[in-house]
Write a protein that holds these residues in place. Structure first.
Motif, PDB file in Angstrom:
ATOM      1  N   ILE A  81       0.841  -1.582   0.138  1.00 41.25           N
ATOM      2  CA  ILE A  81      -0.036   0.172  -0.420  1.00 41.25           C
ATOM      3  C   ILE A  81       0.746   1.302   0.277  1.00 41.25           C
ATOM      4  CG2 ILE A  81      -1.944   1.033   1.295  1.00 41.25           C
ATOM      5  CD1 ILE A  81      -2.950  -1.223   2.548  1.00 41.25           C
ATOM      6  N   SER A  82       2.045   1.115   1.091  1.00 43.78           N
ATOM      7  CA  SER A  82       2.836   2.687   1.299  1.00 43.78           C
ATOM      8  C   SER A  82       3.475   2.192  -0.168  1.00 43.78           C
ATOM      9  CB  SER A  82       3.611   1.943   1.920  1.00 43.78           C
ATOM     10  OG  SER A  82       4.828   3.148   1.933  1.00 43.78           O
ATOM     11  N   ALA A  83       3.578   1.753  -0.926  1.00 40.37           N
ATOM     12  CA  ALA A  83       5.258   1.544  -2.425  1.00 40.37           C
ATOM     13  C   ALA A  83       3.893   2.323  -3.498  1.00 40.37           C
ATOM     14  CB  ALA A  83       5.186  -0.059  -2.645  1.00 40.37           C
ATOM     15  N   PHE A  84       2.379   1.635  -3.457  1.00 45.99           N
ATOM     16  CA  PHE A  84       1.494   1.938  -4.371  1.00 45.99           C
ATOM     17  C   PHE A  84       1.515   3.555  -4.160  1.00 45.99           C
ATOM     18  CE2 PHE A  84      -3.096   3.311  -5.172  1.00 45.99           C
ATOM     19  CZ  PHE A  84      -2.679   2.064  -6.816  1.00 45.99           C
ATOM     20  N   ARG A  85       0.730   4.285  -3.007  1.00 46.20           N
ATOM     21  CA  ARG A  85       0.945   5.250  -3.131  1.00 46.20           C
ATOM     22  C   ARG A  85       1.946   6.557  -3.285  1.00 46.20           C
ATOM     23  NH1 ARG A  85      -1.519   6.946   3.188  1.00 46.20           N
ATOM     24  NH2 ARG A  85      -1.717   8.712   2.291  1.00 46.20           N
ATOM     25  N   GLN A  86       2.812   5.956  -3.771  1.00 52.25           N
ATOM     26  CA  GLN A  86       4.666   6.803  -4.039  1.00 52.25           C
ATOM     27  C   GLN A  86       4.822   6.664  -5.363  1.00 52.25           C
ATOM     28  OE1 GLN A  86       8.558   5.256  -2.729  1.00 52.25           O
ATOM     29  NE2 GLN A  86       7.381   4.327  -0.624  1.00 52.25           N
ATOM     30  N   LEU A  87       3.462   5.460  -6.123  1.00 57.58           N
ATOM     31  CA  LEU A  87       3.608   5.422  -7.714  1.00 57.58           C
ATOM     32  C   LEU A  87       2.745   5.851  -8.277  1.00 57.58           C
ATOM     33  CD1 LEU A  87       4.784   0.989  -7.791  1.00 57.58           C
ATOM     34  CD2 LEU A  87       5.913   3.233  -8.433  1.00 57.58           C
ATOM     35  N   ALA A  88       2.051   6.312  -7.588  1.00 60.32           N
ATOM     36  CA  ALA A  88       0.331   6.773  -8.076  1.00 60.32           C
ATOM     37  C   ALA A  88       0.667   8.144  -8.395  1.00 60.32           C
ATOM     38  CB  ALA A  88      -0.509   7.133  -6.404  1.00 60.32           C
ATOM     39  N   ALA A 101      -4.082  -9.169  -3.210  1.00 57.30           N
ATOM     40  CA  ALA A 101      -3.523 -10.997  -3.445  1.00 57.30           C
ATOM     41  C   ALA A 101      -3.545 -11.016  -1.415  1.00 57.30           C
ATOM     42  CB  ALA A 101      -3.504 -12.013  -3.948  1.00 57.30           C
ATOM     43  N   PRO A 102      -3.779 -10.806  -0.388  1.00 54.84           N
ATOM     44  CA  PRO A 102      -3.323 -11.321   0.031  1.00 54.84           C
ATOM     45  C   PRO A 102      -3.503 -12.683   0.114  1.00 54.84           C
ATOM     46  CG  PRO A 102      -4.825  -9.719   0.892  1.00 54.84           C
ATOM     47  CD  PRO A 102      -4.928 -10.171  -0.613  1.00 54.84           C
ATOM     48  N   ARG A 103      -2.777 -13.348   0.810  1.00 60.01           N
ATOM     49  CA  ARG A 103      -2.043 -15.669   0.820  1.00 60.01           C
ATOM     50  C   ARG A 103      -3.536 -16.009   1.972  1.00 60.01           C
ATOM     51  NH1 ARG A 103      -0.018 -19.124  -1.652  1.00 60.01           N
ATOM     52  NH2 ARG A 103       0.489 -21.015  -0.523  1.00 60.01           N
ATOM     53  N   ARG A 104      -4.248 -15.363   2.758  1.00 59.31           N
ATOM     54  CA  ARG A 104      -4.970 -16.119   3.751  1.00 59.31           C
ATOM     55  C   ARG A 104      -6.088 -15.198   3.306  1.00 59.31           C
ATOM     56  NH1 ARG A 104      -0.800 -16.635   8.460  1.00 59.31           N
ATOM     57  NH2 ARG A 104       1.239 -18.139   8.043  1.00 59.31           N
ATOM     58  N   PRO A 105      -7.140 -16.148   3.570  1.00 57.39           N
ATOM     59  CA  PRO A 105      -8.497 -15.934   3.780  1.00 57.39           C
ATOM     60  C   PRO A 105      -9.455 -14.563   4.642  1.00 57.39           C
ATOM     61  CG  PRO A 105      -8.177 -17.691   3.301  1.00 57.39           C
ATOM     62  CD  PRO A 105      -7.350 -17.179   3.253  1.00 57.39           C
ATOM     63  N   GLU A 106      -8.402 -15.110   5.958  1.00 56.33           N
ATOM     64  CA  GLU A 106      -8.412 -14.417   7.537  1.00 56.33           C
ATOM     65  C   GLU A 106      -7.824 -12.618   7.248  1.00 56.33           C
ATOM     66  OE1 GLU A 106      -5.274 -17.594   8.015  1.00 56.33           O
ATOM     67  OE2 GLU A 106      -6.971 -17.345   6.849  1.00 56.33           O
ATOM     68  N   ARG A 107      -7.453 -13.165   6.044  1.00 60.01           N
ATOM     69  CA  ARG A 107      -6.434 -11.161   5.462  1.00 60.01           C
ATOM     70  C   ARG A 107      -6.832 -10.893   5.116  1.00 60.01           C
ATOM     71  NH1 ARG A 107      -1.852  -9.083   8.250  1.00 60.01           N
ATOM     72  NH2 ARG A 107      -0.750  -8.341   6.754  1.00 60.01           N
ATOM     73  N   PHE A 108      -8.356 -10.798   4.676  1.00 62.93           N
ATOM     74  CA  PHE A 108      -9.339 -10.325   3.629  1.00 62.93           C
ATOM     75  C   PHE A 108      -9.255  -8.490   3.895  1.00 62.93           C
ATOM     76  CE2 PHE A 108      -9.643 -13.807   0.790  1.00 62.93           C
ATOM     77  CZ  PHE A 108      -8.337 -13.841   0.521  1.00 62.93           C
ATOM     78  N   ASP A 109     -10.432  -9.049   5.365  1.00 63.17           N
ATOM     79  CA  ASP A 109     -10.604  -8.483   6.014  1.00 63.17           C
ATOM     80  C   ASP A 109      -9.668  -7.187   6.500  1.00 63.17           C
ATOM     81  OD1 ASP A 109     -12.765  -8.609   5.380  1.00 63.17           O
ATOM     82  OD2 ASP A 109     -13.868  -9.975   7.470  1.00 63.17           O
ATOM     83  N   ALA A 110      -8.944  -7.608   7.154  1.00 62.09           N
ATOM     84  CA  ALA A 110      -7.805  -6.337   7.347  1.00 62.09           C
ATOM     85  C   ALA A 110      -7.166  -5.193   6.152  1.00 62.09           C
ATOM     86  CB  ALA A 110      -6.645  -6.936   7.951  1.00 62.09           C
ATOM     87  N   ALA A 111      -7.021  -6.278   5.216  1.00 64.09           N
ATOM     88  CA  ALA A 111      -6.079  -5.013   3.916  1.00 64.09           C
ATOM     89  C   ALA A 111      -7.684  -4.651   3.337  1.00 64.09           C
ATOM     90  CB  ALA A 111      -6.484  -6.288   3.116  1.00 64.09           C
ATOM     91  N   ALA A 112      -8.695  -4.596   3.616  1.00 60.41           N
ATOM     92  CA  ALA A 112      -9.728  -3.981   3.279  1.00 60.41           C
ATOM     93  C   ALA A 112      -9.255  -3.011   4.339  1.00 60.41           C
ATOM     94  CB  ALA A 112     -11.492  -4.832   3.122  1.00 60.41           C
ATOM     95  N   SER A 113      -9.669  -2.888   5.229  1.00 56.08           N
ATOM     96  CA  SER A 113      -9.822  -1.991   6.094  1.00 56.08           C
ATOM     97  C   SER A 113      -8.688  -1.208   6.551  1.00 56.08           C
ATOM     98  CB  SER A 113      -8.836  -2.991   8.144  1.00 56.08           C
ATOM     99  OG  SER A 113     -10.610  -3.306   7.911  1.00 56.08           O
ATOM    100  N   LYS A 114      -6.813  -1.606   6.076  1.00 53.91           N
ATOM    101  CA  LYS A 114      -5.545  -1.150   5.788  1.00 53.91           C
ATOM    102  C   LYS A 114      -6.121   0.465   4.268  1.00 53.91           C
ATOM    103  CE  LYS A 114      -2.879  -4.374   7.110  1.00 53.91           C
ATOM    104  NZ  LYS A 114      -1.820  -3.737   8.711  1.00 53.91           N
ATOM    105  N   LEU A 115      -7.121  -0.450   3.445  1.00 48.94           N
ATOM    106  CA  LEU A 115      -6.595   0.342   1.760  1.00 48.94           C
ATOM    107  C   LEU A 115      -7.934   1.555   2.364  1.00 48.94           C
ATOM    108  CD1 LEU A 115      -7.146  -2.380  -0.610  1.00 48.94           C
ATOM    109  CD2 LEU A 115      -5.484  -0.867  -0.731  1.00 48.94           C
ATOM    110  N   THR A 116      -9.029   1.396   3.094  1.00 51.02           N
ATOM    111  CA  THR A 116      -9.586   2.677   3.616  1.00 51.02           C
ATOM    112  C   THR A 116      -9.168   3.273   4.748  1.00 51.02           C
ATOM    113  OG1 THR A 116     -12.043   1.059   3.825  1.00 51.02           O
ATOM    114  CG2 THR A 116     -11.948   3.003   5.072  1.00 51.02           C
ATOM    115  N   SER A 117      -8.151   3.227   5.665  1.00 49.19           N
ATOM    116  CA  SER A 117      -7.381   3.905   5.933  1.00 49.19           C
ATOM    117  C   SER A 117      -6.739   5.283   5.916  1.00 49.19           C
ATOM    118  CB  SER A 117      -7.036   3.068   7.437  1.00 49.19           C
ATOM    119  OG  SER A 117      -7.855   2.637   8.224  1.00 49.19           O
TER     120      SER A 117
END
Length: 782
Positions: free
Chosen positions: A257-264, A275-291
């Motif tokens: 996410i940090s690298a994406f913001r630099q490249l934008a 694409a997070p590896r683990r299904p239990e990380r999907f919601d956490a990744a969504a929260s990080k993108l929202t934040s």
């Protein structure tokens, strides 16, 4: 013994673990019975001799696809089973492999009685364990059942190896069970050797993932449409990102996410597929993108008209779709390589000719990573700070990106061949296997003493009849078996009668006429004459319909032979199911052996053997059926232990045509492939009919097995018709043996559904050699 005791003691704790997981994810409840040794009920009627592959997680499942494709192409009727450990792997396997495998289920807990339940249900000839799964009870019980046992694509990661090494004293015993251990590279070979694997069984065969064909799957239509609407200038895929391995480690979602913001700013048309590896990380990744204030869409929630203002992110919160997206990428970052997780598979994007970036941690794939680094086929970064510049460099320079992707593809293509080596190992293990299923302990304790009584009675009966044994003036050729049930004796008698008749010999068949409903003790039926099934019995009726021999039907086959000599003067006699008919001396004893169940679980009533295997020393010749003409050297060796001088031949029953029950007209085999079919049979070995239907490309919507030699009643046919129509079938199929057991009004009772029986014939491999061996034995023929 220590491990078996411990595994039994900790079973309640294992169950508690699954219960706990079940409250978090309800899919664990669905698989609990399978983990305790109850595979899906659809596997109950499976044919023996299948191949069981075990793959822990999604990565192993995907790496097995090409191997399963080759196995299915080579053996279309052989059952293929896949067991998994993780919920995600089960989901992917059911989505991707439904057309390749006969069943997907959760692997059993490694407790002896649980493992045995699965082995009894599947009855495999080979167990294939992919990568790093060392389960002592599973290994031992598979070998006790007579299965071949292989470890394929073997590797032991840097994280796991120290733990394995501490238990070397135990693993050195366990690793003596596999027949072969095919590993990915020299490092894996060394580690297996350090754990005590026999050096002669460890072989470097390469990585199955080099042969993966998953990139040929197109991206899902929803994602293709979404990307088209977004019209990105560049697509960056961050594949299988991982959480930190410790407090000071990297969170790869944060890094991406940090690298994406630099490249934008520099790449305003950039689409990131995270694409997070683990299904239990999907919601956490969504929260990080929202934040982070980044505009994104979740793959699982995509609508038909969804789009995204760029630069933006598609969060891939689904399982099994990532590999199909690599052809869309401009650049791929391999997750698990910045965090201390050992990296993930970089071959899929390499096969798609895409430039790949990896971090410093590729310990899970050391040989692959090193080969790609030396070959200039991958961009290696050392830290989080290097990620954004590395991606930017590739996106700026299209020529460099294309060259990097092309080198990756060429290197990956050059390493193919592991699938073929794996297939050859499975083929060899299959031919070396001699399945000997074990009955449950309670059955052995109760039934083994009864088997001793059976054996005593058998010896007494044989001794009494041998004293009255008689020799005929004509040669007698016996066809029999030491096992009960269908092994192919009747088709062999029909084959012999037809071919001997073609040689100008007048043949008479002596048969008991099992389950015939006639009070007539002796029945003679000559060629071109007819008699009802009630008088002859079903198997005798099939032989009579062939028209190649006279039949003597009844229990006193010596008396029948005398009558036939008086009234018809045959050149020779065929003694059907005659291996245990001791009153009549014979010149040739052909013993039929079922390749998939040669010793039938032991002596009756423990198993289905009429006599112990030592009786095979009376055999003149062995004929192995259901072998697909594949040599079975281990079975041959076991047979020759009892009778070294008896030659071994192979035979296969093959379908000829369909015959209409109501009209008697014949149809070619492909004629029913477009029909929805139902099927029934009354055979000693009903699986043989199901297997034949599968070989013909027919999958019955409804199938029912009746007892062997079953005489069908009107109400049963009405029920079969009703069940077939209810299932949506338009045709009802049966064997010739079932056809001759139908009542006279069968055509009327089955009106409204097309009904056919299958005409078959026996085909021998090395047919000329068989007759070269047999004809001299019949020299006394006039």
């Amino acid at each position: 013994m220590l491990y078996r005791l411990l595994s039994a003691l900790i079973l309640p704790w294992i169950l508690l673990y699954f219960v706990q997981r079940g409250f978090r994810d309800r899919r664990y409840w669905k698989g609990l019975g399978e983990r305790l040794g109850q595979p899906p009920r659809l596997l109950d009627a499976t044919v023996p001799g299948g191949i069981w592959l075990h793959a822990v997680s999604v990565g192993e499942v995907l790496s097995a696809v090409a191997l399963l494709e080759q196995l299915r192409a080579a053996w279309p009727s052989t059952p293929l089973f896949l067991s998994v450990t993780t919920v995600a792997a089960r989901q992917v396997a059911e989505q991707r492999l439904a057309a390749l495998v006969d069943g997907v289920f959760y692997a059993p807990v490694d407790v002896c009685w649980i493992v045995r339940r699965v082995l009894r249900r599947l009855r495999p000839s080979v167990l294939v364990v992919l990568e790093t799964e060392i389960w002592p009870n599973l290994y031992r019980e598979a070998k006790r059942f007579g299965c071949g046992l292989l470890i394929l694509n073997g590797r032991i990661s840097d994280r796991a190896f120290p733990k394995y090494r501490r238990w070397r004293w135990a693993f050195r015993h366990v690793l003596r069970w596999p027949d072969r251990i095919l590993v990915q590279n020299h490092q894996a070979a060394g580690r297996y050797l350090q754990l005590g694997a026999p050096p002669e069984r460890v072989q470097i065969s390469g990585n199955l993932k080099y042969d993966s064909q998953l990139i040929n799957h197109p991206p899902p239509a929803a994602i293709q449409s979404f990307v088209k609407r977004c019209a990105p200038g560049q697509i960056w895929i961050a594949a299988s990102t991982m959480p930190p391995a410790g407090p000071t480690d990297v969170d790869e979602d944060d890094a991406v996410i940090s690298a994406f913001r630099q490249l934008a700013a520099e790449f305003p048309q950039l689409l990131l597929i995270l694409a997070p590896r683990r299904p239990e990380r999907f919601d956490a990744a969504a929260s990080k993108l929202t934040s982070a204030g980044i505009d994104f869409r979740r793959r699982s929630l995509l609508q038909e008209d969804d789009s995204l203002a760029l630069p933006g992110v598609l969060l891939l919160d689904t399982i099994g779709e990532l590999a199909s997206l690599f052809p869309l990428a401009s650049v791929v970052f391999i997750g698990g390589s910045l965090a201390q997780r050992g990296g993930h598979n970089l071959l899929e994007p390499a096969f798609a000719a895409k430039p790949v970036i990896v971090g410093p941690h590729m310990e899970n794939f050391p040989d692959i990573a090193e080969e790609f680094r030396v070959g200039g086929a991958v961009a290696v970064i050392g830290s989080v700070e290097d990620l954004a510049p590395a991606v930017a460099t590739i996106l700026r320079d299209g020529i460099r990106a294309s060259a990097l992707g092309r080198r990756a593809q060429q290197l990956a293509e050059s390493k193919r061949g592991a699938i073929q080596r794996a297939f050859e190992a499975i083929d060899e293990a299959r031919r070396q296997a001699v399945p000997e299923p074990l009955r449950p302990l309670c059955a052995r304790l109760i039934l083994r003493p009864l088997s001793a009584f059976w054996l005593a009675g058998l010896w007494i009966d044989r001794a009494r009849k041998m004293r009255r044994r008689q020799k005929l003036e004509r040669p007698v050729l016996s066809v029999g078996s030491i096992a009960m049930g269908g092994a192919g004796k009747t088709p062999l008698v029909a084959y012999l009668a037809e071919n001997l008749n073609r040689r100008g010999l007048r043949v008479a068949i002596l048969t008991r006429g099992y389950r015939r409903r006639s009070s007539q003790r002796q029945l003679l039926v000559f060629p071109e004459k007819s008699s009802s099934t009630a008088c002859t019995g079903d198997e005798a009726q099939i032989l009579l319909r062939q028209g190649h021999a006279a039949l003597g039907i009844g229990p006193d086959r010596v008396g029948l032979a005398r009558l036939l000599l008086e009234r018809w003067n045959p050149h020779l006699f065929l003694l059907e199911d005659g291996f245990q008919h001791w009153r009549l001396a014979r010149d040739v004893d052909i013993v039929v052996i079922d390749a998939l169940n040669p010793f039938a679980g032991g002596l009756f009533p423990l198993g289905q053997l009429r006599e112990p295997p030592c009786a095979l020393r009376r055999a003149s010749c062995f004929l192995i059926t259901r072998s697909s003409f594949t040599p079975w050297p281990a079975l041959e060796q076991k047979l020759r232990k009892y009778q070294p001088s008896a030659p071994v031949f192979y035979a296969q029953t093959e379908a000829v045509e369909w015959v209409s029950v109501s009209e008697g007209r014949s149809l070619p085999l492909p004629a029913l492939r477009q029909e929805h079919v139902a099927a029934f049979c009354g055979l000693g070995n009903p699986q043989s009919f199901w297997k034949t239907l599968k070989e013909l490309g027919l999958r019955p919507k409804f199938a029912c097995a009746f007892p062997d030699h079953h005489h069908y009643r009107a109400r049963e046919l009405q029920w079969l018709r009703s069940q077939a129509l209810t299932s949506g079938a338009t045709a009802l199929l049966m064997t010739e043996k079932d056809f001759v057991n139908l009542p006279e009004e069968a055509a009327h009772l089955l009106k409204g559904i097309h009904t056919f029986w299958l005409k078959t014939r026996l085909r021998l491999e090395a047919e000329e050699k068989f007759w070269e061996w047999l004809v001299p034995k019949l020299a006394p023929c006039p």
